[in-house]
Every structure is written in C-alpha cells, then in structure tokens.
Design an enzyme around this catalytic site. Structure first.
Site, PDB file in Angstrom:
ATOM      1  CG  ASP A  43     -20.168  -5.477 -21.456  1.00  9.40           C
ATOM      2  OD1 ASP A  43     -20.267  -6.127 -20.399  1.00  9.40           O
ATOM      3  OD2 ASP A  43     -20.934  -4.558 -21.768  1.00  9.40           O
ATOM      4  CE1 TYR A  46     -20.670 -13.520 -18.581  1.00  6.88           C
ATOM      5  CE2 TYR A  46     -21.936 -12.664 -20.438  1.00  6.88           C
ATOM      6  CZ  TYR A  46     -21.854 -13.451 -19.297  1.00  6.88           C
ATOM      7  OH  TYR A  46     -22.941 -14.173 -18.879  1.00  6.88           O
ATOM      8  CG  ASP A  47     -20.518  -9.845 -25.246  1.00  3.48           C
ATOM      9  OD1 ASP A  47     -21.316 -10.324 -24.420  1.00  3.48           O
ATOM     10  OD2 ASP A  47     -20.546  -8.665 -25.630  1.00  3.48           O
ATOM     11  CD  GLU A 122     -36.286  -0.643 -27.398  1.00  2.06           C
ATOM     12  OE1 GLU A 122     -37.204   0.180 -27.319  1.00  2.06           O
ATOM     13  OE2 GLU A 122     -36.308  -1.754 -26.835  1.00  2.06           O
ATOM     14  CE  LYS A 124     -27.887  -5.322 -24.698  1.00  2.38           C
ATOM     15  NZ  LYS A 124     -27.133  -5.008 -23.469  1.00  2.38           N
ATOM     16  CE  LYS A 331     -37.468  -4.434 -27.369  1.00  2.00           C
ATOM     17  NZ  LYS A 331     -38.243  -3.726 -26.308  1.00  2.00           N
ATOM     18  CB  CYS A 468       9.512  21.465 -15.033  1.00  3.20           C
ATOM     19  SG  CYS A 468      11.264  21.833 -15.220  1.00  3.20           S
TER      20      CYS A 468
END
Length: 775
Positions: A43, A46-47, A122, A124, A331, A468
């Site tokens: 991730d 990619y980010d 919330e 992710k 949100k 051992c």
C-alpha cells in the site's frame, strides 16, 4: 518533492516519461489486485506512486489524460464474471497521510459548506468493496466495485456470506436501494484459513510422494495448489470472486472454507431516491433495522478535535479490532451537504481517508539463516532487504522453525509481505508468488548446530523445534545466557548487553574466553577484561567485517585504552581499562544485591519467568530453600505448578548448574531475601495491599511492567497475571487489551495509572476519598 522543486528541476519531457512510467506501474498493480487477487506492491509504495503522479499532473496539466489513474477508480472487470452496472457510481476515497493534512481537509470542507459541520468517523476496513442491490427489500444482485461504473456479479457467493440477507427485515423498503459495504475476513478466521491451507498442502505433498514424485516436485505442487495467504484482504477478495461450481475435491473444500470465513459491514448507500433520513449516522441505524450488519466502530462529533481523537485512539488500538484496518474514514454526516460538496471524477469531496503509517510492505527475502539462542533452540530468521514499516527499518524477522517456513511457503529470493504491528516483532506473512522468476530456492534446515557442530534434535519426541544439546559449551547458548543475565527482566545490568556478552564468551583474544560458562561472571576483574579483543561484525548482517586494504578481520578491544598524556607523565605506560570495563565491574558489584527473583530469572531455568520467580522468591525467601524443596512443595506455590516444579528440580540436578549457584554465592551474590522468615511467607505482611489481588496491564505511566508488579508486591498485595473473580483491582493503561475486557465483563474495579500510584502507596482508602467519578 514540492511543485516548486519540480518546476526547477524537472523538464517537461522528463516529467512526461516519469508520468507514463508511474501510470504503467499503477495500472499493473490495479489489474493484479482487482483482476487476479494478487498484491504485487504494498500500500505504501502504491500510495507514493499515486501522490507523485498527482504532483506531476498538477504541475503539468497537459500530462493528465482522461484515462489517468488519478481520475479513475479500480480496474476493468474480468471476463470470468457477468458485468453489473451500478445504478450510482461507486467512488473511491482520496487519502491524507498526516494529522495536519487531515485538519486542513476538514477545515476546507467546512469552509465549502459555509456552516458548522458534524463529522462521522469510522474504521477503514482493509477488505473488498461490494454493492448490494435491493429491490422492494429483496436482494437482486451483489457486485464488486470494478471501474466504479461496472462491477462483477458475485451474487452467488455473496448469498453465502454471513450477514448478507436475501430479504431485508421490516417493511416500507424503497423500490431500489444500493447498499455499499466492505467484505473482509476477521483476523482469527484468517489464521484458521491458513491453517487449513497448510493441512491441505501437506495432504497433497504426501499423496505426491506416495505416487513417486521427488521431494522438491511434491513440495512445489503442494505450494502451487494451496499457497499460504499473505493477508486477509487478498484472501477476502479471492474468496468472494472464486467460482465454486468449477472446483471439486480438496480445492472445493478450501474454496468453501474461504467463503465461510467472509464477513460484511455496510457503510453507506449508492442509489436511493429520497431516503427518509437526514444524516449518514441515521442511515446506519436504518440499515441495522433492516438486518444489515453495520460496524460498531463509528462515532459522530461536532469538533475537528473529536475527529483527531478518534484517529489517535485507533492508532493505539487498531489491533484490538477483529478485522484489519489501514486507516480512518472521515465523512460529513449531513446528507444535504453531500450534494452541495459534490465529488471529483473518482472521489467524493465530503469524505476522506486518513491512512496510518504502513504496517505491511513488500521486500526481498535475501536469505534464511539459523540462529541458536540461550535455550539451544535453533530458529530460522529471514534476512531481508531493509524496509521501513510501522516507523522503523526492519531487516530481520523470525520464522520460528522449519515447519513455519514450509507453511508460509516462502523461498529464498522471494518478494515477501512483511508486517510489523506497532511494537510487535516483525513477521513475514508470505510470498508474492506472481513475482517469482525461477531463481528462488527452498530453505533447508541444517542438521547440525551452526555454532558448535552438535547434531540438532528435538528436546523430546513430538517437538517441532530443534535444539542444540550442547547446553554447557555451545558458544551461542553461553553468549545468549550471559546477555540474558544483563537484561531488564533479569539482573538489569546496563553494561552487559549483546556486544559485551559476545566479548566475554567469544573473543578472538584470549584463546580461552573469560566466561566458558556464566559461573565466573561475578569473579571478573579488570585484569581479565583489558586483554579481550573481538571481531567487529556488521550491525545489519552480522557478518564479520574485513579491512579493505589488508584483507584482515577488523578487531577491537572494547575494554582497553591507551594511557592519556597525564597518565604517561605519572609513569603509566601499558594498556589501561576503558570506561566500559570499569562500568561493567562496578555494575556487576551492584547487581550482587538485586532481588532474589531477578537471580532466579537470570539462571535461565526453563519456564521460570518473572511471575513464577516472584512467587518462588516470596514464598521461600532463598535459593537454598527453593533447592531443598520437594516437588509437591514447589508445585503448591500459587503461580508455579507441576511443570515449573519439574523444571526446577531438573535444573538443580545438573552439576554445572549447581556450580553456577555456588560460585555466584561465593563471589558475594545475595541469593536470599534479607529478613525473610522462611518458606510460607508469600507477601509483605502489614502492607497497604495485604490480602488484595491486583492485575497491572497495558502501559502505566511511571511504571515499567516489572516495576508495577514490584510496587504491588512491596505494598503487600498479590501481583496476578490474569483477571478472575478473585481480582480486586485492574490497573489498566493504553494497550490493556483482553485483560481490560475481562475486568469489565466480571465487574472488577478498573483504575488508571494515577489511581494505581495512590493504591500502592496509600491503599484502597485513598481511592475511596477521591471524587465519585474518579474511578
């Protein structure tokens, strides 16, 4: 790199070439992830590609084509599934990676709204996005995100996912509603799934061998059919998108188990004409009434600081959740503002994802080496290309034993998925099979100890671990035991760490080390330390360093220095003890009067850790009394039991173990508690916690784990390691986890660090004097 820096340093042609390269890599990664359930890049990488491409396109707008990854969502659907067109687009989310960026986004959204905003925060979920289409309350289709407009029809498998109802509860359902959610595999179920893969892999291997296949061919066949899953997200994606009707036999068994492990939390809506609610949080309540599973991990807040608090809380407690998360979604709660704020071509302007620092990255597995520890256990370690994960650079990770290496399915030379959860030891999750090029090779567990050459063998029949057997003289074991003596959990001797332990037990000079065993530790003198020379090893690889000019091994003398000019004037001419040597001797002298339980831990007796050592020291008062006790007397001590009692008796039966105790005592080590009345005195009489049981868990400010337990004991209480109905108090700090949950379940009183300090210093009455809401 900032736009200004790009403008100064990067011509348009170079920017265009870089943008095209980034675009190709991003599309390749998307196709692998969405089309083949394979994660060929982590991730964080990619980010980073996406942010860099966004910067280039912001500086040179002509580079942004209509099909740029910065304007699109997901990837095209595969031909294996029927296409499903979403009634309303499934968007992605833009990301922020710092709290400052998050505050700026919140302020910008609030400014665009033109009025105060209520926020919904919330978790992710690290899973697979899904859209459930209900018509008059009946599920008509389930589809993946796809490219945001058209997804793949996964209805057949979705109907088997726990929590996805075929018909909604209640009445008054709209003619059409799209419910959006995330399909995931809980962490516990993921572990069970990988255990099943391992069992099936072993069955295939055994069947192949029985049919005459050689070992390597049988292994590769088994690994190919039932590989270990690298992470829950990929396992969930592949589980939902598999075609069970085309499987049979063991593959069908594995496929059905994969679907059975899937779970769902819904987190929003797509198409829905005139929903009878005004906010996102009210939608969640309505979806729950309809029988859809909503996440319990959300909160609404009126202030941006409340958003930041939620992010900070789950940054510390992200591993207390049953599923994987990689960030927090923020949100705007009011639905009317969703329309006002609108969306870009790929993401809404009313929501953002805050991404935590990556805990999972891809890196190269350079080698697997075997290390022997103080108990003789031979442990394979992954040696990897350095990778930054969870805030630190990781180069090594334990692979536990040869069976774990086989179960994980990793080969030397693989690109592997590396995870580091907070402060937990790094773990190799599995290989990225798609990136293999045929040069990888299988790990073979050595038959002999890599340090002393003794044949490795299980300690007892049925043990997976190899050890051992040369416990007295194996250099690795002696070095490990001496280092352990200086550790915080034992005698806590700061000057006695890994390097010092190696110098005392494995020097190049003198030929006979000062410490063939730990018996002579408290007899060490400065004269013994000054001549010591050791080979310098590379901090990353552990390999011995070689002088580039001479080709000789690089050596150093950690306990030796040349006399200063002033000392030479006074007639000193030979080598003198270094400050490190003087400190070590001084601290060894101080350590002789440490608590008895610390000496018990320092002796490396199997199963005797700090908890059992404290219990033994409190009850018996001296090492002599412990040695003289019968098995029944030892086992009767609370927190000890039969296994530890047997380990103690077995340890004292070894002659060179007894020599350690005798020589330490002769050198002045205090192996008894002053003033202890003898066996049977388990606690400090008359202490403010006499008769009370206290459990300390998590990070208590002002106390280490051992310090908290010592404080309880010195106050006359019992420092328990688990919570039960007999527990009087649980002192809980950040990271308390399951013990805190157990205390809440049983109704045990829970106190914080400040209250704990009052408790151990003044007793329970001091807590009762606090305001009623303080506890």
């Amino acid at each position: 790199m900032t736009d200004a820096a790009l403008s100064a340093d990067l011509p348009l042609d170079e920017a265009r070439n870089e943008a095209q390269g980034l675009t190709d890599r991003i599309i390749g990664a998307r196709d692998a992830y969405y089309g083949r359930d394979a994660e060929i890049v982590d991730d964080a990488t990619y980010d980073g590609w996406m942010r860099r491409l966004e910067e280039l396109e912001r500086l040179y707008p002509e580079l942004q084509t209509q099909d740029s990854p910065t304007l699109s969502v997901g990837a095209a659907t595969s031909t294996l599934f029927a296409p499903v067109e979403h009634a309303e687009r499934m968007l992605s989310l833009d990301n922020v990676f710092s709290l400052d960026e998050l505050r700026d986004w919140c302020a910008k959204a609030q400014g665009a709204a033109g009025r105060s905003v209520r926020w919904l925060t919330e978790l992710k979920i690290d899973g697979l996005a899904i859209s459930l289409r209900y018509e008059n309350g009946v599920l008509t289709s389930a589809a993946t995100r796809g490219d945001g407009r058209v997804g793949e029809d996964v209805t057949v498998n979705a109907l088997r996912v726990a929590g996805i109802p075929q018909r909604l509860s209640g009445t008054g359902h709209p003619p059409l509603v799209e419910v959006r959610g995330e399909v995931f595999i809980p962490v516990a179920a993921f572990e069970e799934l990988n255990a099943l893969q391992a069992r099936l892999r072993q069955r295939v291997y055994e069947d192949s061998r029985a049919r005459g296949a050689d070992d390597e061919r049988a292994r590769r066949s088994a690994d190919r059919r039932f590989p270990a899953f690298a992470n829950p997200r990929n396992a969930a994606s592949g589980g939902l998108r598999q075609q069970l009707d085309k499987k049979d036999g063991l593959e069908l068994e594995a496929g059905e188990a994969r679907v059975a492990s899937l779970r769902l939390f819904v987190h929003g809506i797509g198409a829905w004409q005139n929903p009878p609610v005004a906010s996102q949080s009210e939608i969640y309540a309505l979806l729950a009434e309809w029988g859809l599973p909503t996440s319990p991990y959300f909160r609404t807040t009126e202030a941006i600081d409340g958003v930041i608090d939620f992010v900070a809380h789950y940054g510390e407690h992200r591993h207390d959740v049953e599923h994987e998360i990689d960030g927090i979604v923020v949100k705007v709660d009011e639905l009317a503002l969703h329309d006002e704020l609108g969306a870009t071509s790929r993401a809404p302007r009313w929501a953002i994802a805050y991404k935590y620092p990556p805990e999972q990255v891809n890196t190269k597995l350079l080698d697997i080496v075997v290390s022997v520890g103080r108990t003789g256990r031979a442990t394979p370690f992954a040696v990897m290309a350095p990778a930054r994960v969870a805030g630190s650079v990781v180069r090594q990770a334990t692979l536990h034993n040869q069976d774990v290496v086989r179960v994980k399915g990793v080969l030397i030379g693989d690109t592997v998925v590396l995870r580091k959860a907070g402060d937990v030891i790094p773990e190799v999750l599995g290989p990225v099979v798609e990136l293999r090029d045929g040069t990888e090779r299988e790990f073979v567990m050595p038959k002999d100890c890599p340090e002393c050459g003794s044949p490795l063998a299980p300690a007892k029949e049925g043990d997976v671990d190899l050890r051992c057997p040369n416990t007295r003289s194996c250099p690795a074991q002696v070095r490990g035991r001496v280092e352990h003596i200086g550790s915080r959990g034992a005698l806590d001797i700061e000057a006695l760490g890994e390097v010092t332990a190696a110098a005392l037990t494995q020097p190049t000079v003198p030929e006979v080390p000062p410490l063939p065993t730990e018996a002579g530790l408290f007899e060490l003198t400065l004269d013994q330390l000054v001549p010591i020379e050791v080979v310098v090893r590379d901090a990353e690889t552990g390999e011995m360093k070689v002088d580039e000019k001479t080709g000789d091994l690089v050596r150093r003398a950690p306990f030796r220095r040349n006399p200063s000019a002033a000392e030479k004037k006074e007639g000193l001419t030979g080598p003198q003890p270094s400050a490190q040597a003087i400190t070590l001797i001084d601290e060894l002298e101080k350590a002789k009067t440490k608590d008895l339980w610390r000496f018990l831990v320092a002796l490396s007796i199997r199963h005797v850790g700090p908890v059992a050592a404290r219990a033994l020291a409190q009850w018996f008062g001296s090492l002599a009394a412990i040695r003289a006790a019968s098995r029944d007397e030892l086992a009767a001590v609370e927190g000890v039991g039969g296994i530890i009692a047997d380990a103690l008796i077995d340890w004292f039966e070894v002659d060179w173990h007894r020599e350690i105790v005798e020589r330490w005592e002769a050198a002045g080590a205090r192996l008894a508690t002053p003033g202890h009345p003898g066996p049977g005195a388990a606690t400090v009489e008359g202490g403010v916690l006499e008769g009370l049981t206290v459990v300390a868990t998590g990070s208590l400010e002002g106390y280490s784990r051992e310090g908290a337990q010592e404080a309880i004991i010195k106050a006359g209480g019992k420092a328990a390691s688990s919570v039960s109905k007999k527990t009087d108090f649980v002192a809980a700090g950040p990271g308390a986890g399951s013990k805190l949950a157990k205390a809440e379940e049983l109704g045990v009183r829970i106190i914080d660090a400040a209250q704990f300090k009052l408790l151990v210093e003044q007793g329970p009455a001091a807590l009762e004097a606090l305001a009623p809401d303080a506890g």
